[in-house]
Design a protein around this motif. Structure first.
Motif, mmCIF file in Angstrom:
data_model
loop_
_atom_site.group_PDB
_atom_site.id
_atom_site.type_symbol
_atom_site.label_atom_id
_atom_site.label_comp_id
_atom_site.label_asym_id
_atom_site.label_seq_id
_atom_site.Cartn_x
_atom_site.Cartn_y
_atom_site.Cartn_z
ATOM 1 N N MET A 1 0.721 -1.202 0.089
ATOM 2 C CA MET A 1 -0.161 -0.054 -0.037
ATOM 3 C C MET A 1 1.019 1.122 -0.082
ATOM 4 S SD MET A 1 -2.971 1.331 0.202
ATOM 5 C CE MET A 1 -4.117 -0.016 0.498
ATOM 6 N N SER A 2 0.610 2.012 -0.955
ATOM 7 C CA SER A 2 1.214 3.308 -1.081
ATOM 8 C C SER A 2 1.316 4.226 0.277
ATOM 9 C CB SER A 2 0.922 3.835 -2.265
ATOM 10 O OG SER A 2 1.555 5.497 -2.251
ATOM 11 N N GLU A 3 2.034 4.853 0.803
ATOM 12 C CA GLU A 3 1.915 5.766 1.809
ATOM 13 C C GLU A 3 0.991 6.727 1.604
ATOM 14 O OE1 GLU A 3 5.670 7.004 3.412
ATOM 15 O OE2 GLU A 3 6.116 4.825 4.197
ATOM 16 N N SER A 4 0.646 7.129 0.453
ATOM 17 C CA SER A 4 0.126 8.488 -0.033
ATOM 18 C C SER A 4 -1.618 8.111 0.074
ATOM 19 C CB SER A 4 0.513 8.874 -1.492
ATOM 20 O OG SER A 4 -0.073 7.974 -2.413
ATOM 21 N N ARG A 5 -1.862 6.843 0.165
ATOM 22 C CA ARG A 5 -3.357 6.409 0.195
ATOM 23 C C ARG A 5 -3.997 6.978 1.626
ATOM 24 N NH1 ARG A 5 -5.761 4.117 -4.261
ATOM 25 N NH2 ARG A 5 -4.552 2.868 -5.489
ATOM 26 N N ASN A 6 -5.127 7.810 1.069
ATOM 27 C CA ASN A 6 -5.778 8.291 2.341
ATOM 28 C C ASN A 6 -7.360 8.146 2.615
ATOM 29 O OD1 ASN A 6 -3.591 10.373 2.960
ATOM 30 N ND2 ASN A 6 -4.040 11.234 0.640
ATOM 31 N N ALA A 7 -7.632 7.807 3.727
ATOM 32 C CA ALA A 7 -8.956 7.141 3.864
ATOM 33 C C ALA A 7 -9.669 8.353 5.003
ATOM 34 C CB ALA A 7 -8.760 5.709 4.297
ATOM 35 N N LEU A 8 -11.035 8.040 4.902
ATOM 36 C CA LEU A 8 -12.005 8.738 5.884
ATOM 37 C C LEU A 8 -13.109 7.723 6.294
ATOM 38 C CD1 LEU A 8 -13.171 11.175 7.210
ATOM 39 C CD2 LEU A 8 -14.600 11.267 5.120
ATOM 40 N N VAL A 9 -13.080 7.529 7.605
ATOM 41 C CA VAL A 9 -14.156 6.729 8.297
ATOM 42 C C VAL A 9 -15.067 7.446 9.094
ATOM 43 C CG1 VAL A 9 -14.356 4.856 9.567
ATOM 44 C CG2 VAL A 9 -12.412 4.790 8.060
ATOM 45 N N THR A 10 -16.517 7.696 8.743
ATOM 46 C CA THR A 10 -17.425 8.353 9.597
ATOM 47 C C THR A 10 -17.840 7.456 10.621
ATOM 48 O OG1 THR A 10 -19.192 7.695 8.347
ATOM 49 C CG2 THR A 10 -17.997 9.600 7.641
ATOM 50 N N GLY A 11 -18.246 8.186 11.796
ATOM 51 C CA GLY A 11 -18.539 7.286 12.850
ATOM 52 C C GLY A 11 -17.406 6.355 13.201
ATOM 53 N N GLY A 12 -16.227 6.864 13.461
ATOM 54 C CA GLY A 12 -15.040 5.767 13.521
ATOM 55 C C GLY A 12 -14.462 6.139 14.938
ATOM 56 N N THR A 13 -15.159 6.359 16.008
ATOM 57 C CA THR A 13 -14.673 6.605 17.301
ATOM 58 C C THR A 13 -15.113 5.334 18.231
ATOM 59 O OG1 THR A 13 -16.505 7.843 18.112
ATOM 60 C CG2 THR A 13 -14.424 9.182 17.288
ATOM 61 N N ARG A 14 -15.919 4.427 17.648
ATOM 62 C CA ARG A 14 -16.196 3.084 18.401
ATOM 63 C C ARG A 14 -16.634 2.076 17.500
ATOM 64 N NH1 ARG A 14 -21.562 4.247 21.983
ATOM 65 N NH2 ARG A 14 -21.109 2.188 22.462
ATOM 66 N N GLY A 15 -16.919 0.770 18.142
ATOM 67 C CA GLY A 15 -17.327 0.065 17.271
ATOM 68 C C GLY A 15 -16.939 -0.355 15.878
ATOM 69 N N LEU A 16 -17.582 -0.631 14.990
ATOM 70 C CA LEU A 16 -17.332 -1.281 13.802
ATOM 71 C C LEU A 16 -16.424 -0.179 13.187
ATOM 72 C CD1 LEU A 16 -17.271 -3.128 11.207
ATOM 73 C CD2 LEU A 16 -19.292 -1.823 10.593
ATOM 74 N N GLY A 17 -16.730 1.168 13.250
ATOM 75 C CA GLY A 17 -15.895 2.114 12.623
ATOM 76 C C GLY A 17 -14.696 2.156 13.027
ATOM 77 N N HIS B 1 -3.476 6.490 5.329
ATOM 78 C CA HIS B 1 -3.430 7.677 6.153
ATOM 79 C C HIS B 1 -4.919 7.875 6.600
ATOM 80 C CE1 HIS B 1 0.732 9.155 5.990
ATOM 81 N NE2 HIS B 1 0.960 8.215 4.828
ATOM 82 N N THR B 2 -5.425 7.268 7.650
ATOM 83 C CA THR B 2 -6.863 7.463 8.112
ATOM 84 C C THR B 2 -7.213 8.445 8.980
ATOM 85 O OG1 THR B 2 -6.594 4.906 8.032
ATOM 86 C CG2 THR B 2 -8.506 5.934 8.891
ATOM 87 N N THR B 3 -8.336 9.105 8.668
ATOM 88 C CA THR B 3 -9.121 10.129 9.290
ATOM 89 C C THR B 3 -10.561 9.418 9.887
ATOM 90 O OG1 THR B 3 -8.055 11.814 8.163
ATOM 91 C CG2 THR B 3 -9.832 12.477 9.538
ATOM 92 N N VAL B 4 -10.753 9.498 11.216
ATOM 93 C CA VAL B 4 -12.007 9.156 11.791
ATOM 94 C C VAL B 4 -12.571 10.555 12.186
ATOM 95 C CG1 VAL B 4 -11.230 6.890 12.437
ATOM 96 C CG2 VAL B 4 -11.304 8.689 14.132
ATOM 97 N N ILE B 5 -14.008 10.537 12.085
ATOM 98 C CA ILE B 5 -14.805 11.744 12.623
ATOM 99 C C ILE B 5 -15.876 11.229 13.438
ATOM 100 C CG2 ILE B 5 -14.231 13.071 10.627
ATOM 101 C CD1 ILE B 5 -17.177 12.474 9.692
ATOM 102 N N GLY B 6 -16.100 12.039 14.320
ATOM 103 C CA GLY B 6 -17.174 11.676 15.158
ATOM 104 C C GLY B 6 -17.581 12.805 16.142
ATOM 105 N N LEU B 7 -18.792 12.937 16.913
ATOM 106 C CA LEU B 7 -19.049 14.043 17.779
ATOM 107 C C LEU B 7 -18.529 14.058 19.278
ATOM 108 C CD1 LEU B 7 -22.761 14.396 16.503
ATOM 109 C CD2 LEU B 7 -20.533 15.846 15.993
ATOM 110 N N ASP B 8 -18.162 12.902 19.834
ATOM 111 C CA ASP B 8 -17.986 12.827 21.369
ATOM 112 C C ASP B 8 -16.597 13.385 21.404
ATOM 113 O OD1 ASP B 8 -17.206 11.728 23.895
ATOM 114 O OD2 ASP B 8 -19.344 10.846 23.848
ATOM 115 N N GLU B 9 -16.378 14.299 21.918
ATOM 116 C CA GLU B 9 -14.807 14.946 22.166
ATOM 117 C C GLU B 9 -14.008 13.744 23.091
ATOM 118 O OE1 GLU B 9 -13.481 17.220 20.804
ATOM 119 O OE2 GLU B 9 -15.101 18.800 20.328
ATOM 120 N N GLY B 10 -14.910 13.473 23.944
ATOM 121 C CA GLY B 10 -14.054 12.291 25.083
ATOM 122 C C GLY B 10 -13.476 11.072 23.971
#
Length: 264
Positions: free
Chosen positions: A1-17, A30-39
């Motif tokens: 896998m090339s190091e330049s590959r970028n991924a986004l996962v929504t709902g990624g702070t718990r469970g399947l995400g 290079h993965t970014t996860v997003i969510g709403l719970d700051e903790g």
């Protein structure tokens, strides 16, 4: 896998995400996860640093057009996006109409519109908003990327699940529609439809509600493999959909063979 590959996962702070995000990061994305719970976001970031994973956690609201646009403006300003996993969602059990028996008369309780709109906005409109911006970013950067939407085995319909099943059926329709529209740009769109997962959410609910635990135990008898799926197994399917170069427009059902819908 090339190091330049970028991924986004929504709902990624718990469970399947989170399971999917960790898998992708471990495989070099290079993965970014997003969510709403700051903790939870802080915990994910600390975990990534401890495990030396190329993973960052940022706050964004998939139900807000403004928030999603701000997310992508920062995410794709200087680098392309190769993979978007639309995982954010939430279940809601509510009968369309229920007769509540009282001493004097029978009272009808109906499914609140506000709950319908909240569930559909999270599970379907959020997929639309994020998928739209992901597709635009991939086309803008001329990236033959992939969008993987997380549907549900309940998309075919289930007892007490009007809003959730309608939203997930919509996710599958969007998946096929986008595959027709985006194929010309080399963008693949597929979906994964899990059955019941033996994860954090299920364990929390069954431990808090003994009646629900008994119901789920009885329901498990209708699964040919006799058990619920593990989040890691569902993540396998998501990663396969992300990597397979000739897979698009398909819904991968990974539910142990059933059951086809929840019944009372």
């Amino acid at each position: 896998m090339s190091e330049s590959r970028n991924a986004l996962v929504t709902g990624g702070t718990r469970g399947l995400g989170l399971t999917v995000a960790r898998r992708l990061a471990a495989e070099g994305w290079h993965t970014t996860v997003i969510g709403l719970d700051e903790g939870r976001l802080e915990k994910v970031q600390a975990m990534a640093e401890a495990e030396c994973l190329e993973l960052r956690a940022i706050r964004a609201d998939v139900t807000s057009e403004e928030s999603v646009r701000e997310l992508f403006a920062g995410l794709t300003a200087t680098r392309p996006l190769h993979l978007c996993v639309n995982n954010a969602g939430g279940n809601l059990s509510r009968l369309l109409v229920k007769k509540r028996r009282g001493r004097q008369s029978d009272e009808l309780v109906t499914h609140p519109l506000e709950e319908w709109e909240r569930t559909v906005r999270l599970c379907l409109t959020g997929v639309f908003l994020v998928g739209r911006e992901a597709a635009a970013a991939m086309i803008r950067h001329e990236v033959p990327g992939a969008i993987v939407n997380v549907s549900s085995g309940l998309a075919v319909g289930a007892y007490g699940q009007s809003a959730y099943t309608a939203a997930k059926a919509g996710v599958e329709a969007l998946t096929r529609t986008w595959s027709y529209e985006l194929g010309q740009y080399g963008i693949r769109v597929s979906a994964v439809a899990p059955g019941v997962m033996d994860g954090e959410a299920l364990r929390e609910k069954t431990s808090s509600f003994p009646r629900h635990a008994r119901y789920m135990e009885g329901l498990q008898r209708f699964v040919p493999l006799g058990r619920w799926g593990m989040e890691e197994e569902i993540a396998d399917a998501v990663c396969f959909a992300a990597e397979s170069p000739y897979l698009t427009g398909s819904v991968i059902r990974i539910d142990g063979g059933g059951p086809p819908g929840w019944v009372p």
